[in-house]
Design a protein around this motif. Structure first.
Motif: not given
Length: 270
Positions: A101-111
């Motif tokens: 979960v932490a990795k998905h949160l770290k790499h999320r980005e608009k667009g």
């Protein structure tokens, strides 16, 4: 809450128990779990109830009557019920590493949406994974897998826990940055903008079809298959229907040719 984890399942209580336990020990705990249940018996509810107290936020159990493979429909219901603006989709046969979960949160980005993969295990090792093995993260250890009969190969590099190596391999891998239902995430607003999953589609690329419409709507994708790790537990696929798969491919070809974004058989009907 920072994120909603949407887990699809159907009558796979043993596997779902292992998967939920994997989410109960995440390094990031400020997220909700939504189990998108495509018509399982009450045994699935029993598994969910047995693990409710291990999570910071209540587990949502979104259920529909068993009328055949209707994964897209139950996922759309889960999307509507989600309480956050960022959604992580996975399956009830994929155990997440504790930093998933932490990795998905770290790499999320608009667009962008995030495109992950899995490390597939044979049935005997899938069965051998106990609660302690998950708690101790041994199912992500090459040495433990070898001890249990697994022969390492190039794909085993996914289990190397080194952020620099993972970043390099994410860049190097030739695997297409597609929406993979077992390990992908994106902003809820982007998914709503294309009306979610196409409920006309059954098994066979139905997840990727939604991702392709996200691309058509201007989104890009980031590869995180070496950063956000989950192990895939083996099982039979009695729901595979070659005619349905062929139909899905035709829909995807049409969407690609015509740059389709919105479909009328999604969250909103018509």
């Amino acid at each position: 809450m920072k994120l909603s984890v949407i887990i699809s399942t159907y009558n796979a209580e043993e596997w779902l128990h292992k998967v939920l336990l994997g989410y109960a020990i995440q390094t990031e705990d400020n997220f909700e779990i939504i189990v998108a249940d495509d018509g399982s018996t009450s045994k699935t509810k029993d598994v969910i109830d047995s693990l409710r107290d291990k999570f910071r936020h209540p587990i949502q159990h979104v259920w529909q009557e068993d009328k055949g493979f209707r994964k897209c429909k139950i996922l759309n219901k889960a999307i509507v019920n989600s309480k956050t603006d960022y959604l992580l989709f996975t399956d009830g046969d994929c155990i997440p590493r504790k930093d998933f979960v932490a990795k998905h949160l770290k790499h999320r980005e608009k667009g962008f949406f995030l495109s992950g993969g899995y490390f597939k295990l044979p049935l005997d090792i899938s069965k051998a994974i106990s609660d302690d093995v998950i708690q101790n993260q041994q199912c992500f250890s090459i040495s433990w897998l070898k001890t249990n009969g697994f022969t390492p190969n190039f794909k085993s590099t996914k289990l190397v826990r080194n952020s620099f190596f993972a970043a390099f391999m994410n860049w190097l891998t030739p695997t297409k940055r597609s929406w993979n239902g077992h390990n992908s995430s994106g902003y809820k607003s982007d998914i709503l903008a294309i009306n979610g999953f196409n409920e006309l589609l059954e098994y066979g690329g139905e997840d990727r079809e939604m991702g392709e419409r996200l691309f058509n709507n201007g989104l890009l994708s980031k590869q995180i298959r070496y950063s956000a790790i989950c192990v895939h537990l083996d099982h039979a696929r009695n729901y595979v229907n070659e005619e349905k798969i062929k139909y899905n491919l035709e829909v995807r070809k049409y969407n690609s040719k015509n740059k389709v974004t919105w479909i009328e058989t999604g969250i909103q009907k018509g």
